[in-house]
Design a protein around this motif. Structure first.
Motif, PDB file in Angstrom:
ATOM      1  N   GLY A  85     -58.941 -47.107 -35.522  1.00 36.72           N
ATOM      2  CA  GLY A  85     -60.040 -46.204 -35.837  1.00 36.72           C
ATOM      3  C   GLY A  85     -60.938 -46.714 -36.942  1.00 36.72           C
ATOM      4  O   GLY A  85     -61.187 -47.909 -37.054  1.00 36.72           O
ATOM      5  N   ASP A  86     -61.406 -45.789 -37.775  1.00 37.38           N
ATOM      6  CA  ASP A  86     -62.416 -46.079 -38.795  1.00 37.38           C
ATOM      7  C   ASP A  86     -61.968 -45.604 -40.164  1.00 37.38           C
ATOM      8  O   ASP A  86     -61.001 -44.853 -40.288  1.00 37.38           O
ATOM      9  N   GLY A  87     -62.751 -45.972 -41.164  1.00 39.52           N
ATOM     10  CA  GLY A  87     -62.521 -45.477 -42.516  1.00 39.52           C
ATOM     11  C   GLY A  87     -61.100 -45.738 -42.969  1.00 39.52           C
ATOM     12  O   GLY A  87     -60.633 -46.874 -43.000  1.00 39.52           O
ATOM     13  N   ILE A  88     -60.385 -44.682 -43.266  1.00 35.16           N
ATOM     14  CA  ILE A  88     -59.007 -44.784 -43.735  1.00 35.16           C
ATOM     15  C   ILE A  88     -58.030 -45.109 -42.605  1.00 35.16           C
ATOM     16  O   ILE A  88     -56.890 -45.484 -42.853  1.00 35.16           O
ATOM     17  N   GLY A  89     -58.472 -44.992 -41.350  1.00 31.98           N
ATOM     18  CA  GLY A  89     -57.602 -45.235 -40.197  1.00 31.98           C
ATOM     19  C   GLY A  89     -56.857 -46.560 -40.254  1.00 31.98           C
ATOM     20  O   GLY A  89     -55.623 -46.580 -40.205  1.00 31.98           O
TER      21      GLY A  89
END
Length: 132
Positions: A14-18
């Motif tokens: 995923g994205d960001g903190i993912g």
């Protein structure tokens, strides 16, 4: 372990903190595999999310959908970036798209406890759950 204790898991960080969260999750799952005779987990990572959308105009490639279809399970990290939206202003949510593709009504998380009596104090057994 049973004959069906070998699982192929599609990993969508995923994205960001993912991706940041996915790394220790995979470490834990690899540790569980090491400690559980007969259990085999195979991980295949694939792109999905707002970052992928920003680069390509799609939330995930067809190859990711194909991987998810062929895998025994999908391990999905946090998806979405506040500054990346569809033209109508809605958030990029591949997890919802996957629900529609696979005709799922919810993100159900069945689990079972592995090695209830394992004496290793380095693992919090309350946190170690494997798709059952």
């Amino acid at each position: 372990m049973l004959a069906n204790d070998s699982f192929h898991i599609a990993v969508l960080p995923g994205d960001g903190i993912g991706p940041e969260v996915m790394a220790p999750v995979l470490d834990i799952l690899n540790r569980v595999t090491e400690m559980t005779p007969g259990l085999r987990l195979r991980f295949t990572e694939a792109p999905a999310g707002a970052g992928y959308y920003r680069e390509t105009g799609r939330s995930m490639p067809e190859s990711t959908v194909k991987l998810c279809r062929e895998a025994d399970s999908i391990l999905l990290g946090a998806c979405g970036l506040p500054e990346v939206r569809y033209p109508d202003g809605t958030e990029i949510m591949p997890q919802v798209e996957l629900r529609f593709i696979f005709d799922l009504y919810a993100g159900v998380r069945p689990a079972r406890l592995v090695h209830r009596s394992h004496p290793d104090p380095g693992i919090d057994r309350r946190a170690v759950l494997v798709h059952g």
